[in-house]
Scaffold this active site. Structure first.
Site, PDB file in Angstrom:
ATOM      1  N   SER A 196      75.058  15.449  62.537  1.00 16.58           N
ATOM      2  CA  SER A 196      75.563  16.286  61.459  1.00 16.58           C
ATOM      3  C   SER A 196      76.098  17.321  62.280  1.00 16.58           C
ATOM      4  O   SER A 196      77.464  16.981  62.808  1.00 16.58           O
ATOM      5  CB  SER A 196      74.080  16.606  60.673  1.00 16.58           C
ATOM      6  OG  SER A 196      74.756  17.527  59.632  1.00 16.58           O
TER       7      SER A 196
ATOM      8  N   ASP B 254      75.153  10.641  51.056  1.00 11.71           N
ATOM      9  CA  ASP B 254      75.508  11.857  51.985  1.00 11.71           C
ATOM     10  C   ASP B 254      76.765  12.544  51.629  1.00 11.71           C
ATOM     11  O   ASP B 254      77.932  11.816  51.665  1.00 11.71           O
ATOM     12  CB  ASP B 254      75.432  11.082  53.399  1.00 11.71           C
ATOM     13  CG  ASP B 254      75.675  12.445  54.410  1.00 11.71           C
ATOM     14  OD1 ASP B 254      75.783  13.726  53.892  1.00 11.71           O
ATOM     15  OD2 ASP B 254      75.456  12.562  55.575  1.00 11.71           O
TER      16      ASP B 254
ATOM     17  N   HIS C  18      71.470  12.078  53.847  1.00  9.80           N
ATOM     18  CA  HIS C  18      71.946  12.807  55.252  1.00  9.80           C
ATOM     19  C   HIS C  18      70.547  13.053  55.840  1.00  9.80           C
ATOM     20  O   HIS C  18      69.588  13.281  55.247  1.00  9.80           O
ATOM     21  CB  HIS C  18      72.698  14.052  54.578  1.00  9.80           C
ATOM     22  CG  HIS C  18      73.075  14.921  55.865  1.00  9.80           C
ATOM     23  ND1 HIS C  18      74.084  14.564  56.555  1.00  9.80           N
ATOM     24  CD2 HIS C  18      72.594  15.896  56.615  1.00  9.80           C
ATOM     25  CE1 HIS C  18      74.445  15.528  57.719  1.00  9.80           C
ATOM     26  NE2 HIS C  18      73.162  16.051  57.446  1.00  9.80           N
TER      27      HIS C  18
END
Length: 329
Positions: free
Chosen positions: A166, A258, A288
């Site tokens: 991320s 996501d 995610h």
């Protein structure tokens, strides 16, 4: 689209019951940062525990804004070849995240790849906005390269990888750009796990009710991280860099459910257009952050296996080839 596991939905509901970052003041966010992830049977079940056969050591290293804490993971039983060095940057929207959340992933990579993994606790927003995280991560990357021998990473020079999830995937991509443009350290592989690569684009309408990071959360993270900074700066949005050539081969993993899925897909296209080899994998039915929740996400073991296989091919096999040539010479 494949359905999301009910356990993941329940986890998302529990997380959001704690309150939205979008509704919190900066002072409240900073107070939350002081609450580190506990280490107990419940959190180990959700986030995973340190893989057996791993030795962990915390160290402090000099950084541009003061000392940086890093956590070093080494396999107890080294493999028969050279031990490569991998530097890891955690996720958390540049606002949250700590070394504990990387324990399962980093230790698993250390054991399965036979690598020394260095996890970096970079400064967090909003107390430390961009470019503090970038500066800390680059300082740690340079330090790791210069201290590979003392870290017991005994691969040949230049056999180093980066990985991140991320926000950490964003930082990993940025590190590769900076290392290329600043003349080092040499990076041989980048593993970008559901990365944010274009922070200048507004979240899509489809992200409004996304699990884990719905649209209001994404906007709040951006606000806290950037302040008045230009979101088109390639150190913020690596997708917008003028040149993506001469970057290391990449593994890019994304999740079907996501809002950052397209960031990974677009970065894959940009790298491939520049002649950079990329393996791109989409994990169906996953939200995610699936590698942060191995106890809840059924695809986490498969994603980990792919990650380790790609790192072994990129980092361990070349190191063995160099060692064999040196031995035969």
């Amino acid at each position: 689209m494949a359905p999301i596991d009910r356990r993941v939905r329940l986890w998302s509901w529990m997380v959001h019951r704690q309150g939205s970052i979008a509704s919190r003041s900066e002072a409240e966010v900073i107070a939350l940062q002081a609450r580190h992830t506990p280490d107990n049977a419940i959190t180990n079940r959700i986030f995973g525990a340190v893989a057996p056969g791993t030795v962990i050591q915390d160290r402090t290293i000099p950084g541009p804004g003061g000392d940086i804490t890093v956590r070093v993971y080494r396999p107890v039983r080294p493999n028969s070849g050279a031990r490569p060095l991998i530097v890891y940057f955690h996720g958390g929207g540049f606002v949250f995240g700590d070394l504990r959340l990387g324990d399962w992933l980093c230790s698993s990579v250390a054991v399965n790849v036979g690598a020394v993994v260095v996890s970096v606790e970079y400064r967090l927003a909003p107390r430390h906005r961009f470019p503090a995280a970038v500066d800390d991560c680059y300082a740690a990357l340079v330090w790791a390269g210069q201290n590979a021998a003392s870290l017991e990473a005994d691969g040949p020079m230049g056999v180093m990888g980066v990985m991140g999830e991320s926000a950490g995937g964003n930082l990993s991509a940025v590190m590769c750009l900076l290392a290329r443009d600043r003349g080092g350290p040499a990076i041989s592989h980048q593993a970008l796990l559901y990365p944010a690569t274009d922070i200048s684009s507004p979240p899509t309408a489809a992200s409004a009710n996304a699990l884990i990071i719905p649209q209001p959360e994404m906007l709040a993270y951006r606000r806290h991280y950037l302040g008045d900074a230009d979101p088109r700066d390639p150190r913020v949005s690596p997708l917008l860099a003028d040149d993506h050539s001469r970057l290391p081969p990449a593994l890019i993993q994304v999740a079907e459910h996501d809002p950052l899925r397209d960031d990974g897909a677009r970065y894959t296209a940009a790298l491939r257009s520049a002649g950079v080899p990329v393996r791109f994998t989409e994990y169906v039915g996953m939200p995610h952050g699936y590698l942060n929740f191995p106890g809840l996400c059924r695809s986490a073991p498969q994603a980990l296996a792919e990650l380790c296989a790609e790192q072994t091919a990129a980092l361990v096999q070349p190191a063995r080839t160099v060692a064999e040539k040196e031995h035969s010479g």
